[in-house]
Design a protein around this motif. Structure first.
Motif, PDB file in Angstrom:
ATOM      1  N   PRO A   3       1.111  -1.241  -0.698  1.00 44.52           N
ATOM      2  CA  PRO A   3       0.271   0.211   0.061  1.00 44.52           C
ATOM      3  C   PRO A   3       0.539   1.399  -0.370  1.00 44.52           C
ATOM      4  N   LEU A   4       0.028   2.062  -0.849  1.00 49.29           N
ATOM      5  CA  LEU A   4       1.301   3.675  -0.305  1.00 49.29           C
ATOM      6  C   LEU A   4       0.806   3.967   0.996  1.00 49.29           C
ATOM      7  N   LYS A   5       2.115   4.849   1.064  1.00 51.39           N
ATOM      8  CA  LYS A   5       2.571   5.684   2.257  1.00 51.39           C
ATOM      9  C   LYS A   5       0.850   6.241   3.132  1.00 51.39           C
ATOM     10  N   ASN A   6       0.147   7.063   2.403  1.00 52.65           N
ATOM     11  CA  ASN A   6      -0.874   7.559   3.028  1.00 52.65           C
ATOM     12  C   ASN A   6      -2.212   7.301   2.734  1.00 52.65           C
ATOM     13  N   GLU A   7      -2.318   5.963   1.593  1.00 52.97           N
ATOM     14  CA  GLU A   7      -2.775   5.558   1.448  1.00 52.97           C
ATOM     15  C   GLU A   7      -3.601   4.350   2.494  1.00 52.97           C
ATOM     16  N   PRO A   8      -5.160   4.843   2.982  1.00 50.49           N
ATOM     17  CA  PRO A   8      -6.124   3.855   3.693  1.00 50.49           C
ATOM     18  C   PRO A   8      -5.407   2.550   4.223  1.00 50.49           C
ATOM     19  N   GLN A   9      -5.416   1.545   4.716  1.00 50.37           N
ATOM     20  CA  GLN A   9      -5.181   0.211   5.364  1.00 50.37           C
ATOM     21  C   GLN A   9      -6.830  -0.153   5.501  1.00 50.37           C
ATOM     22  N   LYS A  10      -7.246  -1.165   4.743  1.00 49.10           N
ATOM     23  CA  LYS A  10      -8.634  -2.112   4.895  1.00 49.10           C
ATOM     24  C   LYS A  10      -8.440  -2.035   6.408  1.00 49.10           C
ATOM     25  N   THR A  43      -3.977 -10.618   3.958  1.00 51.12           N
ATOM     26  CA  THR A  43      -4.481  -9.725   3.064  1.00 51.12           C
ATOM     27  C   THR A  43      -6.085  -8.868   3.901  1.00 51.12           C
TER      28      THR A  43
END
Ligand SMILES: Cc1cc2nc3c(=O)[nH]c(=O)nc-3n(C[C@H](O)[C@H](O)[C@H](O)COP(=O)(O)O)c2cc1C
Length: 204
Positions: A3-10, A43
């Motif tokens: 995931p990209l740095k600022n992408e919220p994690q599901k 995931t």
């Protein structure tokens, strides 16, 4: 790519317990199938592994059985039983040994099958206490014995245990005839099982 740095994690959908009984360690074909499947499942689930190959597990003996009768259960076994009871999904990886699975897995089941934690009874019959809804059993067999063959005693046992503990549906991913085919065919079968497992991981 992760995931990209600022992408919220599901948010994770629950807890997955990975029980690894692959006695041959990193040489194990079974582990080679299970690990990428568990990675795909990570995931969606918070994964915790219990590595039976690094534990010193014995079956119940007259003295440990007597201790159990007095309410004394080994701390590790009680902890593991609670993890089983609390898991939403379980993955078991174990090679096919002596028409079933390695004895260390049976000894583990025996140690963690604890009244009041994994099951109880209601006066008429045993009732499972686990919240798990699905179990994935990954195995490889040396001989040409497909899943469901009466000579294959791994899947039926795990299904029966699921009945006792209340673990839900049991799915088996297996490769067989592994000791009688070329190295290329072995790799092909392993990849086929990994693909099947990663596909299953989307709905498991
Ligand atoms: C101790 C032992 C017992 C085995 N017993 C059987 C058996 O009863 N039937 C069978 O088809 N294969 C048997 N095999 C072969 C394994 O199932 C096969 O090689 C499998 O792919 C090994 O899995 P692993 O690479 O994950 O260790 C046995 C292997 C070992 C080491």
């Amino acid at each position: 790519m992760g995931p990209l740095k600022n992408e919220p994690q599901k948010p994770k959908e629950g807890k997955l317990l990975f029980i690894d009984a692959c006695v041959r360690g990193d040489e194990s074909r079974t582990r080679g199938i299970a690990v990428p499947i568990v990675a795909a499942l990570s995931t969606r689930y918070e994964v915790e592994k219990i590595d039976l190959t690094s534990m010193d597990i014995s079956p119940l003996t007259p003295s440990s059985y007597a201790e159990r009768g007095k309410g004394n259960t080994p701390e590790w076994a009680e902890k593991a039983a609670r993890k089983i009871a609390d898991a939403d999904r379980i993955v078991i990886a174990a090679p096919f040994w002596d028409m079933s699975f390695p004895a260390v897995l049976k000894a583990f089941f025996e140690q963690v099958s604890l009244f009041g934690i994994t099951f109880e009874d209601n006066g008429k019959k045993c009732v499972g206490l686990c919240k798990c809804k699905k179990v994935l059993y990954v195995t490889t067999r040396g001989m040409d014995i497909p899943t469901g063959d009466p000579r294959e005693q791994g899947t039926p046992y795990i299904k029966a245990l699921s009945y006792l503990w209340g673990l839900g549906e049991v799915e088996t991913i297996a490769a067989w005839n592994m000791d009688y085919i070329s190295p290329e065919k072995i790799e092909e079968k392993i990849s086929g099982c990994v693909i099947e497992g990663i596909r299953l991981a989307k709905t498991f």
